[in-house]
Design a protein around this motif. Structure first.
Motif, short mmCIF file in Angstrom:
data_model
loop_
_atom_site.label_atom_id
_atom_site.label_comp_id
_atom_site.label_asym_id
_atom_site.label_seq_id
_atom_site.Cartn_x
_atom_site.Cartn_y
_atom_site.Cartn_z
N GLU A 79 -5.12 12.35 9.04
CA GLU A 79 -5.02 11.20 10.16
C GLU A 79 -4.18 10.14 9.49
OE1 GLU A 79 -8.82 10.06 11.64
OE2 GLU A 79 -9.36 12.24 12.13
N GLY A 80 -3.75 10.47 8.27
CA GLY A 80 -2.82 9.28 7.62
C GLY A 80 -3.56 8.40 6.88
N ILE A 81 -3.10 7.22 6.41
CA ILE A 81 -3.79 5.87 5.94
C ILE A 81 -4.07 4.97 7.26
CG2 ILE A 81 -2.94 6.42 3.77
CD1 ILE A 81 -0.98 3.95 4.29
N PHE A 82 -5.14 4.41 6.89
CA PHE A 82 -5.68 3.46 8.00
C PHE A 82 -5.49 1.84 7.78
CE2 PHE A 82 -8.13 7.08 8.15
CZ PHE A 82 -8.39 7.28 9.40
N SER A 83 -4.78 1.51 6.52
CA SER A 83 -4.51 0.07 6.14
C SER A 83 -3.25 0.40 5.15
CB SER A 83 -5.73 -0.37 5.67
OG SER A 83 -6.40 0.01 4.61
N ALA A 84 -2.76 -0.76 4.89
CA ALA A 84 -1.66 -0.91 3.95
C ALA A 84 -2.12 -0.78 2.46
CB ALA A 84 -0.73 -2.02 4.19
N ASP A 85 -3.31 -1.34 2.16
CA ASP A 85 -3.90 -1.13 0.88
C ASP A 85 -4.11 0.24 0.35
OD1 ASP A 85 -6.10 -0.84 2.16
OD2 ASP A 85 -7.25 -2.38 1.36
N GLU A 86 -4.16 1.25 1.45
CA GLU A 86 -4.44 2.69 0.78
C GLU A 86 -3.10 3.25 0.35
OE1 GLU A 86 -8.42 3.70 3.70
OE2 GLU A 86 -6.36 4.40 4.24
N MET A 87 -1.94 2.71 0.68
CA MET A 87 -0.83 3.46 0.35
C MET A 87 -0.59 3.47 -1.29
SD MET A 87 1.70 4.73 1.97
CE MET A 87 2.41 5.94 1.01
N GLN A 88 -0.89 2.58 -2.03
CA GLN A 88 -0.72 2.77 -3.51
C GLN A 88 -1.81 3.76 -4.06
OE1 GLN A 88 1.77 1.25 -5.48
NE2 GLN A 88 0.99 2.78 -6.64
N ILE A 89 -3.18 3.85 -3.53
CA ILE A 89 -4.13 4.74 -3.96
C ILE A 89 -3.64 6.16 -3.44
CG2 ILE A 89 -6.42 5.46 -3.51
CD1 ILE A 89 -6.92 2.60 -2.68
N VAL A 90 -3.13 6.35 -2.57
CA VAL A 90 -2.78 7.84 -2.22
C VAL A 90 -1.44 8.32 -3.12
CG1 VAL A 90 -3.29 7.77 0.10
CG2 VAL A 90 -1.14 7.33 -0.47
N ILE A 91 -0.67 7.35 -3.45
CA ILE A 91 0.56 7.44 -4.29
C ILE A 91 -0.11 7.76 -5.84
CG2 ILE A 91 2.56 6.56 -5.91
CD1 ILE A 91 3.12 5.30 -3.09
N ASP A 92 -1.08 6.94 -6.37
CA ASP A 92 -1.59 7.11 -7.66
C ASP A 92 -2.29 8.47 -7.80
OD1 ASP A 92 -0.44 4.83 -8.23
OD2 ASP A 92 -2.33 3.61 -7.83
N GLN A 93 -2.96 8.79 -6.71
CA GLN A 93 -3.92 10.16 -6.54
C GLN A 93 -3.14 11.36 -6.14
OE1 GLN A 93 -6.80 10.18 -8.10
NE2 GLN A 93 -6.90 8.24 -8.63
N ARG A 94 -1.65 11.36 -6.02
CA ARG A 94 -0.96 12.53 -5.49
C ARG A 94 -1.72 12.90 -4.29
NH1 ARG A 94 -0.83 16.54 -7.94
NH2 ARG A 94 1.36 17.06 -7.33
N ILE A 95 -1.67 12.16 -3.29
CA ILE A 95 -2.15 12.46 -1.87
C ILE A 95 -1.29 12.38 -1.04
CG2 ILE A 95 -3.88 11.99 -0.21
CD1 ILE A 95 -5.82 10.91 -2.66
N GLU A 96 -0.83 13.22 0.01
CA GLU A 96 0.09 13.39 0.79
C GLU A 96 -0.62 12.86 2.13
OE1 GLU A 96 2.73 16.90 -1.00
OE2 GLU A 96 1.74 17.35 0.92
N ILE A 97 0.34 12.21 2.90
CA ILE A 97 -0.27 11.56 4.25
C ILE A 97 0.78 12.01 5.49
CG2 ILE A 97 -0.86 9.42 3.10
CD1 ILE A 97 1.71 8.08 4.26
N VAL A 98 -0.16 12.07 6.67
CA VAL A 98 0.50 12.29 7.72
C VAL A 98 0.85 10.91 8.43
CG1 VAL A 98 -0.07 13.22 10.22
CG2 VAL A 98 -0.85 14.54 8.24
N VAL A 99 1.95 10.94 8.99
CA VAL A 99 2.19 9.59 9.73
C VAL A 99 2.32 9.96 11.34
CG1 VAL A 99 3.58 8.44 7.79
CG2 VAL A 99 4.94 9.99 9.29
N HIS A 100 1.92 9.18 11.97
CA HIS A 100 1.87 9.41 13.36
C HIS A 100 2.20 8.24 14.24
CE1 HIS A 100 -2.40 7.87 13.67
NE2 HIS A 100 -2.64 8.52 12.48
N HIS A 101 2.20 7.02 13.71
CA HIS A 101 2.75 5.77 14.52
C HIS A 101 3.62 4.99 13.58
CE1 HIS A 101 -0.15 3.18 12.56
NE2 HIS A 101 -1.25 4.01 12.64
N GLN A 102 4.16 3.98 14.15
CA GLN A 102 5.31 3.03 13.43
C GLN A 102 4.66 2.21 12.27
OE1 GLN A 102 8.76 2.89 14.15
NE2 GLN A 102 8.73 2.09 12.19
N GLN A 103 3.52 1.71 12.52
CA GLN A 103 2.99 0.98 11.50
C GLN A 103 2.86 1.97 10.30
OE1 GLN A 103 1.89 -2.51 11.27
NE2 GLN A 103 2.46 -1.78 9.28
#
Length: 357
Positions: A79-103
């Motif tokens: 479901e991707g990330i739910f807030s902007a502050d999660e982005m750095q965490i997923v990068i640090d932890q080598r976690i891939e995201i799904v993107v499904h909307h513009q934000q």
């Protein structure tokens, strides 16, 4: 001590993972372990799924649990990330995201260079008719072209709404849209097969398959059992007999007195109920299994106890009763309850003890 127990069969889990490999030999396997591995317990399942190429979860908290358990396979947040502050965490932890909307795209672009530096793929979700998440055609084509131009590796992803149903018209619509986008964005990695689709459409396995319920030995199809699919149930949910009673014709059992005996019969009371996650609302007759033999549940399911028909059975205090497992399939319990096996597995409470077999 009260004996209500969830047993997890690691060998059965490995067997089911190998079935995925047989059915999709050229695809990488993203094993879905969201919702605490479909109620089976992530910490009890990951070792048996260690040969997976990656894991799929619904949210960052689930991904971090996997990392904290020491597993380093790629993880995809479906479901991707739910807030902007999660982005750095997923990068640090080598976690891939799904993107499904513009934000989400905006959050990704703000960290694009770091994301690329970690060699992480971005999964781009197509909304081809399920109408939950994703970009529609032609927007998704533009999104993927832009991300590729910015140096990101993309996976075109889609989820079937009716893969378990034969001849549903939406299946062809979703397939056609997916293939249209895949061709328009070539070269692009692709993933669209869940458990049902892995069985039905091997030509669509592409680069990644995403098995879920089949890993845990329940069926994605209403008209096919796990035995039909050559899968093995992973969970056995059991409890023990704590009392034996005899009632006469005309006597009732349980709350609401909904069951009235038409003859003398023997009852066994079993230490399980809806407080453990065992379902209460049964529009159809339900059964349990004892030594491979099925017998009916009678009266209403209470918070902590059920009654079963013990007439003619050689039971004693402490006899183990299989609520679901290898002899009484969870899919059959679910069908009697008017639901699906997924729900029963996922809604177990923390009360039953958990053990690896």
């Amino acid at each position: 001590m009260r004996q209500a127990t969830v047993y997890i069969d690691s060998e059965a889990l490995q067997y089911n993972l190998n079935r995925v490999k047989q059915l999709a030999p050229t695809a990488k396997i993203v094993s879905m372990v969201k919702a605490n591995a479909y109620g089976h317990g992530v910490k009890d399942c990951l070792a048996a799924l260690a040969d997976s190429d990656a894991f799929g979860v619904a949210c960052l908290e689930e991904a971090l649990e996997i990392r904290n358990l020491g597993f380093q396979q790629p993880i995809t947040l479906i479901e991707g990330i739910f807030s902007a502050d999660e982005m750095q965490i997923v990068i640090d932890q080598r976690i891939e995201i799904v993107v499904h909307h513009q934000q989400q795209l905006n959050w990704l672009r703000a960290h694009k260079d770091a994301y690329i530096a970690k060699d992480l793929k971005v999964w781009v979700k197509l909304n081809s008719g399920m109408n939950r998440l994703g970009f529609k055609v032609p927007e998704i084509i533009e999104v993927i072209h832009q991300l590729k131009a910015e140096g990101l590796t993309c996976v075109l992803a889609m989820h079937f709404a009716n893969a378990d149903a034969d001849n549903h018209p939406l299946n062809e619509q979703q397939k056609n849209q997916f293939l249209q986008v895949k061709e328009a964005c070539a070269p692009v990695l692709a993933s669209c097969c869940n458990s049902a689709a892995i069985f039905k459409w091997p030509e669509l396995n592409f680069d990644f398959v995403r098995p879920g319920i089949m890993l845990y030995g329940a069926s994605p199809f209403a008209d096919k059992t796990v035995h039909d699919l050559d899968l093995k149930p992973v969970m056995t949910f059991s409890a023990e007999v704590i009392a034996l009673n005899t009632i006469q014709a005309g006597e009732s059992v349980g709350y609401g007195s909904t069951f009235v005996a038409d003859q003398a019969m023997k009852l066994a009371i079993v230490s399980i109920g809806y407080g453990d996650g065992y379902p209460r609302a049964f529009p159809k007759q339900n059964y349990v299994a004892i030594n491979g033999q099925q017998t009916r549940v009678i009266g209403r399911v209470a918070m902590d106890m059920i009654a079963i028909d013990a007439t003619g059975l050689n039971l004693t205090l402490g006899t183990e009763v299989e609520l679901w497992g290898k002899n009484r399939l969870v899919d059959d319990v679910a069908e009697a309850n008017g639901t699906i096996g997924y729900e029963l597995l996922c809604r177990l409470s923390a009360r039953p003890a958990r053990k690896l077999k």
